[in-house]
Design a protein around this motif. Sequence first.
Motif, mmCIF file in Angstrom:
data_model
loop_
_atom_site.group_PDB
_atom_site.id
_atom_site.type_symbol
_atom_site.label_atom_id
_atom_site.label_comp_id
_atom_site.label_asym_id
_atom_site.label_seq_id
_atom_site.Cartn_x
_atom_site.Cartn_y
_atom_site.Cartn_z
ATOM 1 N N ALA A 152 0.827 -1.207 0.000
ATOM 2 C CA ALA A 152 0.000 0.000 0.000
ATOM 3 C C ALA A 152 0.862 1.258 0.000
ATOM 4 O O ALA A 152 0.664 2.164 -0.826
ATOM 5 C CB ALA A 152 -0.940 -0.011 1.208
ATOM 6 N N TYR A 153 1.811 1.324 0.918
ATOM 7 C CA TYR A 153 2.622 2.530 1.047
ATOM 8 C C TYR A 153 3.734 2.610 -0.002
ATOM 9 O O TYR A 153 3.955 3.670 -0.596
ATOM 10 C CB TYR A 153 3.223 2.612 2.445
ATOM 11 N N CYS A 154 4.431 1.513 -0.225
ATOM 12 C CA CYS A 154 5.600 1.561 -1.113
ATOM 13 C C CYS A 154 5.233 1.608 -2.589
ATOM 14 O O CYS A 154 5.983 2.166 -3.400
ATOM 15 C CB CYS A 154 6.506 0.360 -0.868
ATOM 16 N N GLU A 155 4.097 1.050 -2.954
ATOM 17 C CA GLU A 155 3.737 0.948 -4.365
ATOM 18 C C GLU A 155 2.451 1.669 -4.721
ATOM 19 O O GLU A 155 2.200 1.923 -5.901
ATOM 20 C CB GLU A 155 3.653 -0.537 -4.766
ATOM 21 N N GLY A 156 1.621 2.014 -3.720
ATOM 22 C CA GLY A 156 0.332 2.641 -3.984
ATOM 23 C C GLY A 156 0.246 4.103 -3.615
ATOM 24 O O GLY A 156 -0.847 4.671 -3.561
ATOM 25 N N THR A 157 1.391 4.733 -3.338
ATOM 26 C CA THR A 157 1.445 6.167 -3.045
ATOM 27 C C THR A 157 2.637 6.770 -3.787
ATOM 28 O O THR A 157 3.478 6.033 -4.325
ATOM 29 C CB THR A 157 1.642 6.439 -1.537
ATOM 30 N N PRO A 158 2.754 8.105 -3.821
ATOM 31 C CA PRO A 158 3.945 8.705 -4.437
ATOM 32 C C PRO A 158 5.262 8.350 -3.753
ATOM 33 O O PRO A 158 6.320 8.720 -4.262
ATOM 34 C CB PRO A 158 3.652 10.208 -4.346
ATOM 35 N N LEU A 159 5.223 7.649 -2.626
ATOM 36 C CA LEU A 159 6.465 7.097 -2.081
ATOM 37 C C LEU A 159 7.155 6.224 -3.123
ATOM 38 O O LEU A 159 8.390 6.175 -3.194
ATOM 39 C CB LEU A 159 6.165 6.282 -0.816
#
Length: 272
Positions: A220-227
Amino acid sequence: MGHPSTDTRFSGSIPELYERYLVPLIFQPYAADLAARTAALPAREVLEIAAGTGVVTRELAARLAADVAIVATDLNPPMLEHATRIGTSRPVEWRPADAQQLPFADATFDAVVCQFGVMFFPDKARAFAEARRVLRPGGVLLFNVWDRIEDNVFADTVTTALAGVFPDDPPRFLARTPHGYCDQAAIARDLQAGGFTQPPRFDTVTAISRADHPRIPAIAYCEGTPLRNEIEARDAARLTQATDAAQAALARRFGSGAIEGKIQAHVVAAHA
């Protein structure tokens, strides 16, 4: 503090992963809360800005009376396109729009709603001024922002894990942008600069984020946000490694099966 251009780029596979993983992980409970607060207002025309993939839009469509008009906008075409594909339970007007330059006449809406979007606005006072301009007298700007990253434990764990993957240049998107606009005094000053003369109301809302496996928040965080943009800017070939490191850190802290952790946000109401 300025944000890199990558902080606002929701493109490629990000919208799909955002909707699939982040919406149930962290956004859904706050969308229900924001829609319920909007439904309690005497509003006949509602504008949503920074609608993303439409989680709040769907809640508004389900909760507001059928004769309440809803206009949902977003600056990012890929996010808005994904939202329109999912659709809503009743008709909604979808419009591409920059929150800092809204394409609507003065005094058009009774409420302006924004879920976790104001942190991304380069000029927050200008965006608030636009919301104030399109509100009718007595109308309400209702929005939420994430609290500090330490009070949102999955995001904090991921950020710490990635500092181990890229020690010379740690990706700081989550701390810098989603969790970087939580100071209530600063928000109040920006609202005042945008023309809201009455002191805003702040409610701090705590919830629990749940996932069936630590891999879910890692993706979610590493691949699903501008992160993801930050990770790939450092080394696109290491995205999987970064996600694996985040998963391992989440598993160490919360367990290797179903996990849960605290999330916390401020809900802000400003009256025109």
